[in-house]
Design a protein around this motif. Sequence first.
Motif, PDB file in Angstrom:
ATOM      1  N   THR A  76     -24.709 -46.760  -3.640  1.00  0.00           N
ATOM      2  CA  THR A  76     -25.253 -48.044  -3.227  1.00  0.00           C
ATOM      3  C   THR A  76     -25.152 -49.050  -4.369  1.00  0.00           C
ATOM      4  N   LEU A  77     -24.520 -50.193  -4.081  1.00  0.00           N
ATOM      5  CA  LEU A  77     -24.261 -51.213  -5.101  1.00  0.00           C
ATOM      6  C   LEU A  77     -24.872 -52.550  -4.704  1.00  0.00           C
ATOM      7  N   PHE A  78     -24.897 -53.471  -5.642  1.00  0.00           N
ATOM      8  CA  PHE A  78     -25.382 -54.829  -5.419  1.00  0.00           C
ATOM      9  C   PHE A  78     -24.729 -55.713  -6.477  1.00  0.00           C
ATOM     10  N   ASN A  79     -24.746 -57.005  -6.277  1.00  0.00           N
ATOM     11  CA  ASN A  79     -24.166 -57.912  -7.264  1.00  0.00           C
ATOM     12  C   ASN A  79     -24.878 -57.762  -8.603  1.00  0.00           C
ATOM     13  N   GLY A  80     -24.076 -57.558  -9.655  1.00  0.00           N
ATOM     14  CA  GLY A  80     -24.648 -57.356 -10.978  1.00  0.00           C
ATOM     15  C   GLY A  80     -24.906 -55.912 -11.319  1.00  0.00           C
ATOM     16  N   GLY A 137     -10.663 -26.347   0.822  1.00  0.00           N
ATOM     17  CA  GLY A 137     -12.040 -26.268   0.360  1.00  0.00           C
ATOM     18  C   GLY A 137     -12.821 -27.522   0.672  1.00  0.00           C
ATOM     19  N   ILE A 138     -13.924 -27.666  -0.014  1.00  0.00           N
ATOM     20  CA  ILE A 138     -14.798 -28.808   0.152  1.00  0.00           C
ATOM     21  C   ILE A 138     -14.082 -30.093  -0.269  1.00  0.00           C
ATOM     22  N   ARG A 139     -14.335 -31.158   0.487  1.00  0.00           N
ATOM     23  CA  ARG A 139     -13.855 -32.492   0.086  1.00  0.00           C
ATOM     24  C   ARG A 139     -15.057 -33.421   0.040  1.00  0.00           C
ATOM     25  N   PHE A 140     -15.134 -34.216  -1.021  1.00  0.00           N
ATOM     26  CA  PHE A 140     -16.217 -35.182  -1.179  1.00  0.00           C
ATOM     27  C   PHE A 140     -15.737 -36.552  -0.699  1.00  0.00           C
ATOM     28  N   ASP A 141     -16.367 -37.024   0.360  1.00  0.00           N
ATOM     29  CA  ASP A 141     -16.026 -38.325   0.950  1.00  0.00           C
ATOM     30  C   ASP A 141     -17.009 -39.353   0.404  1.00  0.00           C
ATOM     31  N   VAL A 142     -16.572 -40.130  -0.606  1.00  0.00           N
ATOM     32  CA  VAL A 142     -17.456 -41.056  -1.303  1.00  0.00           C
ATOM     33  C   VAL A 142     -17.295 -42.468  -0.749  1.00  0.00           C
ATOM     34  N   SER A 143     -18.403 -43.089  -0.390  1.00  0.00           N
ATOM     35  CA  SER A 143     -18.410 -44.445   0.158  1.00  0.00           C
ATOM     36  C   SER A 143     -19.173 -45.380  -0.769  1.00  0.00           C
ATOM     37  N   LEU A 144     -18.588 -46.557  -1.030  1.00  0.00           N
ATOM     38  CA  LEU A 144     -19.269 -47.613  -1.774  1.00  0.00           C
ATOM     39  C   LEU A 144     -19.986 -48.494  -0.760  1.00  0.00           C
ATOM     40  N   LEU A 145     -21.285 -48.677  -0.937  1.00  0.00           N
ATOM     41  CA  LEU A 145     -22.103 -49.342   0.067  1.00  0.00           C
ATOM     42  C   LEU A 145     -22.838 -50.538  -0.529  1.00  0.00           C
ATOM     43  N   SER A 146     -23.021 -51.569   0.283  1.00  0.00           N
ATOM     44  CA  SER A 146     -23.891 -52.686  -0.070  1.00  0.00           C
ATOM     45  C   SER A 146     -24.524 -53.193   1.216  1.00  0.00           C
ATOM     46  N   VAL A 147     -25.517 -54.052   1.096  1.00  0.00           N
ATOM     47  CA  VAL A 147     -26.232 -54.502   2.280  1.00  0.00           C
ATOM     48  C   VAL A 147     -25.302 -55.198   3.271  1.00  0.00           C
ATOM     49  N   ALA A 148     -24.561 -56.186   2.794  1.00  0.00           N
ATOM     50  CA  ALA A 148     -23.709 -56.975   3.683  1.00  0.00           C
ATOM     51  C   ALA A 148     -22.288 -56.437   3.772  1.00  0.00           C
ATOM     52  N   GLY A 149     -21.892 -55.586   2.828  1.00  0.00           N
ATOM     53  CA  GLY A 149     -20.506 -55.145   2.782  1.00  0.00           C
ATOM     54  C   GLY A 149     -19.624 -56.199   2.134  1.00  0.00           C
ATOM     55  N   ASP A 152     -18.543 -51.115   1.917  1.00  0.00           N
ATOM     56  CA  ASP A 152     -18.880 -51.093   3.341  1.00  0.00           C
ATOM     57  C   ASP A 152     -20.341 -51.489   3.508  1.00  0.00           C
ATOM     58  N   SER A 153     -20.657 -52.080   4.634  1.00  0.00           N
ATOM     59  CA  SER A 153     -22.046 -52.414   4.919  1.00  0.00           C
ATOM     60  C   SER A 153     -22.851 -51.147   5.165  1.00  0.00           C
ATOM     61  N   VAL A 154     -24.080 -51.141   4.687  1.00  0.00           N
ATOM     62  CA  VAL A 154     -24.931 -49.976   4.912  1.00  0.00           C
ATOM     63  C   VAL A 154     -25.230 -49.774   6.394  1.00  0.00           C
ATOM     64  N   ASP A 155     -25.095 -50.833   7.184  1.00  0.00           N
ATOM     65  CA  ASP A 155     -25.379 -50.742   8.619  1.00  0.00           C
ATOM     66  C   ASP A 155     -24.151 -50.395   9.455  1.00  0.00           C
ATOM     67  N   SER A 156     -23.019 -50.146   8.788  1.00  0.00           N
ATOM     68  CA  SER A 156     -21.816 -49.800   9.521  1.00  0.00           C
ATOM     69  C   SER A 156     -22.003 -48.483  10.274  1.00  0.00           C
ATOM     70  N   PRO A 157     -21.588 -48.424  11.540  1.00  0.00           N
ATOM     71  CA  PRO A 157     -21.713 -47.169  12.307  1.00  0.00           C
ATOM     72  C   PRO A 157     -20.993 -46.002  11.659  1.00  0.00           C
ATOM     73  N   VAL A 158     -19.987 -46.323  10.838  1.00  0.00           N
ATOM     74  CA  VAL A 158     -19.235 -45.262  10.171  1.00  0.00           C
ATOM     75  C   VAL A 158     -20.136 -44.438   9.262  1.00  0.00           C
TER      76      VAL A 158
END
Length: 309
Positions: free
Chosen positions: A30-34, A61-73, A87-93
């Motif tokens: 989870t990220l934000f400006n700054g 084997g195991i795969r790590f699916d890493v997503s960068l998230l912010s409120v608005a995307g 990506d937006s935190v509210d994305s259905p994905v």
Amino acid sequence: MKNYSRDYRRYATQPRGLTDEHTVRRVGLTLFNGFSLPEAALILEAFHCANARVKADGADGIRFDVSLLSVAGGKIASSSSVFVWTDSVDSPVHAGDFHALFVAGGVGVQDALRDNRLIAWLQRIQPHSQRIFPIDGGRLLLQAAGFHPGDSDPLQAALSLIGNDLGVEAARQIAQRLEQRLEDQSLAIVRKDTSIIVSDQIRASARWLEMNAYRPIAMEEVAQVASMSERNFLRRFKLEMGKTPSDYLLLVRLSRCCHLLAETDLPVDKVARRCGISSGGRLSKVLRKHLGVTPIEYRASRRKSTDSK
């Protein structure tokens, strides 16, 4: 610098192997400006190395699916003016459970604390995340959302997650690679006069100084990281690192200023403040003392060097 290749093991308590039928571990950052880019980048690199290792082994084997998230995307600016796409935190994905969620820190955390959407989302996502780890100032966001995160180092936490699924040896090798990268990112002036043998306590305190260099720091805080009295900590740090904690902190800040001078067009005063130095005038004095040039001269020399390649 902290010895991650050894210390992560005390967090890796779960047995190796799959805990369910799935082979994808969903990890959110989870990220934000700054936000602070260096610390977040290490977490990303750890999981990237894990995926690369599985691919190189040719195993399913195991795969790590890493997503960068912010409120608005969309585009988010780090504190060093490097932009990343989120990506937006509210994305259905991204509905459903996270195997682990990391919450970034950085100079922008105070503004992020006023973002009610972010705090509300952290409150909603908590029941759907098996593990939540703050990255330095990210602890403030989790506390604002009503959590009480533990004291585990976020990079050690990432390595323990990797070790649980890929094994101790894989996590150890990844930790060694990250340690080398951390070393390569530091200026020689930061490491100058450092003893060959540095205790884990002093390494941990030095790493803590590096990760918190952007803000005011009291030596009492750092002594607590090393689990020492302030007097004993100051003596041990000088003995093992070859410089006082205050001098080390100043050199770390100078290193980051040099990076921003070379890689961005930010005004000198803004570069100084973003790296924890009070003003452009102060930065100029420090840079002259250690490198013999002004910030403008340093920036020009780096640009010239780059253009000649």
